[in-house]
Write a protein that holds these residues in place. Structure first.
Motif, PDB file in Angstrom:
ATOM      1  N   GLN A   1       0.805  -1.214   0.000  1.00 60.28           N
ATOM      2  CA  GLN A   1       0.000   0.000   0.000  1.00 60.28           C
ATOM      3  C   GLN A   1       0.842   1.270   0.000  1.00 60.28           C
ATOM      4  N   ASP A   2       2.028   1.230   0.597  1.00 61.02           N
ATOM      5  CA  ASP A   2       2.873   2.423   0.621  1.00 61.02           C
ATOM      6  C   ASP A   2       3.476   2.735  -0.747  1.00 61.02           C
ATOM      7  N   LEU A   3       3.360   1.794  -1.681  1.00 59.36           N
ATOM      8  CA  LEU A   3       3.859   2.026  -3.038  1.00 59.36           C
ATOM      9  C   LEU A   3       2.772   2.574  -3.957  1.00 59.36           C
ATOM     10  N   ALA A   4       1.527   2.583  -3.471  1.00 55.78           N
ATOM     11  CA  ALA A   4       0.386   2.965  -4.307  1.00 55.78           C
ATOM     12  C   ALA A   4       0.514   4.351  -4.940  1.00 55.78           C
ATOM     13  N   PRO A   5       1.088   5.351  -4.248  1.00 58.49           N
ATOM     14  CA  PRO A   5       1.135   6.691  -4.858  1.00 58.49           C
ATOM     15  C   PRO A   5       2.099   6.816  -6.036  1.00 58.49           C
ATOM     16  N   PHE A   6       2.919   5.807  -6.276  1.00 61.41           N
ATOM     17  CA  PHE A   6       4.002   5.951  -7.245  1.00 61.41           C
ATOM     18  C   PHE A   6       3.755   5.148  -8.521  1.00 61.41           C
ATOM     19  N   ASP A   7       4.194   5.723  -9.634  1.00 55.37           N
ATOM     20  CA  ASP A   7       4.192   5.008 -10.906  1.00 55.37           C
ATOM     21  C   ASP A   7       5.604   4.456 -11.108  1.00 55.37           C
ATOM     22  N   PRO A   8       5.793   3.137 -11.010  1.00 54.54           N
ATOM     23  CA  PRO A   8       7.154   2.602 -11.059  1.00 54.54           C
ATOM     24  C   PRO A   8       7.861   2.821 -12.385  1.00 54.54           C
ATOM     25  N   VAL A   9       7.111   2.844 -13.492  1.00 55.18           N
ATOM     26  CA  VAL A   9       7.768   3.052 -14.782  1.00 55.18           C
ATOM     27  C   VAL A   9       8.249   4.497 -14.896  1.00 55.18           C
ATOM     28  N   ASP A  10       7.499   5.443 -14.352  1.00 59.70           N
ATOM     29  CA  ASP A  10       7.967   6.828 -14.319  1.00 59.70           C
ATOM     30  C   ASP A  10       9.258   6.945 -13.507  1.00 59.70           C
ATOM     31  N   LEU A  11       9.298   6.268 -12.356  1.00 64.60           N
ATOM     32  CA  LEU A  11      10.495   6.299 -11.509  1.00 64.60           C
ATOM     33  C   LEU A  11      11.674   5.657 -12.235  1.00 64.60           C
ATOM     34  N   TRP A  12      11.415   4.549 -12.865  1.00 64.67           N
ATOM     35  CA  TRP A  12      12.422   3.836 -13.647  1.00 64.67           C
ATOM     36  C   TRP A  12      12.975   4.754 -14.743  1.00 64.67           C
ATOM     37  N   GLU A  13      12.093   5.447 -15.430  1.00 67.83           N
ATOM     38  CA  GLU A  13      12.525   6.350 -16.493  1.00 67.83           C
ATOM     39  C   GLU A  13      13.382   7.485 -15.950  1.00 67.83           C
ATOM     40  N   GLN A  14      13.002   8.042 -14.806  1.00 64.94           N
ATOM     41  CA  GLN A  14      13.801   9.108 -14.195  1.00 64.94           C
ATOM     42  C   GLN A  14      15.221   8.631 -13.900  1.00 64.94           C
ATOM     43  N   GLU A  15      15.320   7.444 -13.314  1.00 70.55           N
ATOM     44  CA  GLU A  15      16.631   6.908 -12.977  1.00 70.55           C
ATOM     45  C   GLU A  15      17.449   6.607 -14.240  1.00 70.55           C
ATOM     46  N   ALA A  16      16.796   6.059 -15.251  1.00 70.42           N
ATOM     47  CA  ALA A  16      17.505   5.730 -16.490  1.00 70.42           C
ATOM     48  C   ALA A  16      18.017   6.991 -17.175  1.00 70.42           C
TER      49      ALA A  16
END
Length: 233
Positions: free
Chosen positions: A5-20
């Motif tokens: 549930q603590d991951l719900a606010p985040f879009d993991p692919v967006d985060l992945w793209e930022q890091e990449a």
């Protein structure tokens, strides 16, 4: 499956793209001698980290295509017996590739993989443990790229550090509980309280992220506790 549930606010692919994209910019600015500098990964140079990232794209594509089992069999036939040898084989096979070509290839293939995971959405992908939620796998990939960004000494602007920490801490708690179900981490302000299986410790949040990723934290943590909290094989 641990509580996500603590991951719900985040879009993991967006985060992945930022890091990449951070890594792409960092790599593109390196001088020739910087590629041979040691990374935080023992025995790996900065170039080796890039080669590893490029090699893992083969696995990520297999996750999307349902071919992880076949890939593992193929890598085993080529000499891989565990995670370390699997990773080293991928690096060694790219030793003769020009660094600029390696960077272009990784950037293009990673972008394609991100598109595939975004399209998969809340569906499932193949993995080394069988069918697995694509969204959670995307978090793992974002986390891996973030760790390797730190491994090669990337600088995170001060104004971006809080936002980066905001997802890495809950993801690290999730990853720890997933790998070691007896351990539970709870965030308390800028610290994480980990309990279970004989562990009862409060850690700085950044140190917690480092330990879960198998890296040495800034603070003094004994080797036994580091091994207990690491999710690395």
């Amino acid at each position: 499956m641990p509580d996500e549930q603590d991951l719900a606010p985040f879009d993991p692919v967006d985060l992945w793209e930022q890091e990449a994209r951070r890594l792409e910019s960092h790599f593109a600015a390196l001088t020739d001698d910087a590629w041979s500098a040691p990374s935080r990964c023992e025995g790996w140079s900065v170039r080796d980290v890039l080669a590893h990232l490029a090699a893992t794209e083969v696995y990520f594509r297999a996750c999307l295509d349902g071919g992880v089992g076949a890939l593992m069999e193929e890598m085993g036939a080529r000499g891989a017996t565990d995670v370390a040898s699997f990773n080293q084989l991928g690096i060694d096979e790219r030793a003769g590739v020009a660094t600029d070509e390696l960077l272009r290839t990784w950037s293009a293939e990673d972008a394609d993989t991100r598109r595939g995971f975004r399209e998969r959405g809340d569906g499932e992908v193949d993995s080394s443990v069988g069918a697995y939620p694509a969204r959670l796998q995307a978090f793992h990939l974002a986390g891996e790229i973030a760790v390797h960004a730190d491994d090669v000494g990337i600088t995170i602007p001060a104004e971006e550090q809080a936002a980066r920490r905001a997802w890495r801490v809950p993801f690290s708690r999730f990853a720890l509980n997933e790998a070691k179900p007896t351990l539970q981490g709870d965030t308390e302000a800028d610290r994480v309280h980990v309990q279970g299986d004989g562990v009862d410790v409060v850690l700085d949040a950044d140190d917690f992220v480092e330990i879960v990723a198998g890296r040495a934290p800034r603070g003094a943590v004994d080797d036994t506790l580091r091994a207990q909290l690491s999710t690395m094989p």
